[in-house]
Design a protein around this motif. Sequence first.
Motif, PDB file in Angstrom:
ATOM      1  N   VAL A  38       0.782  -1.210   0.017  1.00  0.00           N
ATOM      2  CA  VAL A  38       0.094  -0.018   0.120  1.00  0.00           C
ATOM      3  C   VAL A  38       0.961   1.124  -0.031  1.00  0.00           C
ATOM      4  N   VAL A  40       0.342   5.638   0.304  1.00  0.00           N
ATOM      5  CA  VAL A  40      -0.330   6.796   0.430  1.00  0.00           C
ATOM      6  C   VAL A  40       0.494   7.777   0.228  1.00  0.00           C
ATOM      7  N   GLU A  41      -0.156   8.894  -0.420  1.00  0.00           N
ATOM      8  CA  GLU A  41       0.669  10.063  -0.585  1.00  0.00           C
ATOM      9  C   GLU A  41      -0.432  11.158  -0.438  1.00  0.00           C
ATOM     10  N   GLN A  42      -0.133  12.171   0.256  1.00  0.00           N
ATOM     11  CA  GLN A  42      -1.453  13.365   0.327  1.00  0.00           C
ATOM     12  C   GLN A  42      -0.664  14.602   0.622  1.00  0.00           C
ATOM     13  N   VAL A  62      -5.116  13.256  -2.179  1.00  0.00           N
ATOM     14  CA  VAL A  62      -4.942  12.096  -1.472  1.00  0.00           C
ATOM     15  C   VAL A  62      -4.720  10.830  -2.514  1.00  0.00           C
ATOM     16  N   ARG A  64      -3.821   6.923  -3.077  1.00  0.00           N
ATOM     17  CA  ARG A  64      -3.691   5.556  -2.590  1.00  0.00           C
ATOM     18  C   ARG A  64      -3.284   4.480  -3.520  1.00  0.00           C
TER      19      ARG A  64
END
Length: 183
Positions: A38, A40-42, A62, A64
Amino acid sequence: MTAAVRNVLTTTAVLAVSALAVVPMAWAQSGDDSGADVVVEQGAVRDLAPATAGPLDGAYAVFRMVSGDGRSAVRLNLYGIDRSEAGRRFGAHLHVGPCVEGNGAAAGPHYNTDTVAGVVPPRVDPTTEVWLDFTTTSGGTGHAIAAVPFIPQPGNRSIVIHQEPTDHHGTAGPRLACLPVSW
Ligand SMILES: [Cu+2]
């Protein structure tokens, strides 16, 4: 997440799931990531057209991506888009290069799994690239989900948001903003 957003995502998933990537899509929907990788970057999007005021100035994104078994499911949510742009559709894609404020060229071309594999000519479509076009809601949000039959190789990459929707050649006009994504 609001009920309305969840319904949009569920509807999209049902449409997309018939073709491929059933398991990663389930991961993306449920948040059950057991056995998957996984990412995730935001953050605030970076302006690629700083000379002019744009609909994505001040927007927040966001990203994912859930990958496993040779497949990936990718979700992009945007917030803070200019509400006067409700109903407008923007193109968005995973690009190979980094997201650099004011420098759209730095992001390079789309990430294309055929190109990475040396396939000539590469196919250019939503199965070889990660396309994340979204339509702006009245609340100034945008949501997209994509399922692809490959796992993008690691790197410092970008989600680039374009001025136009993606056409069947994979082009979507000038680059407006980007989000850095790395894994
Ligand atoms: Cu693009």
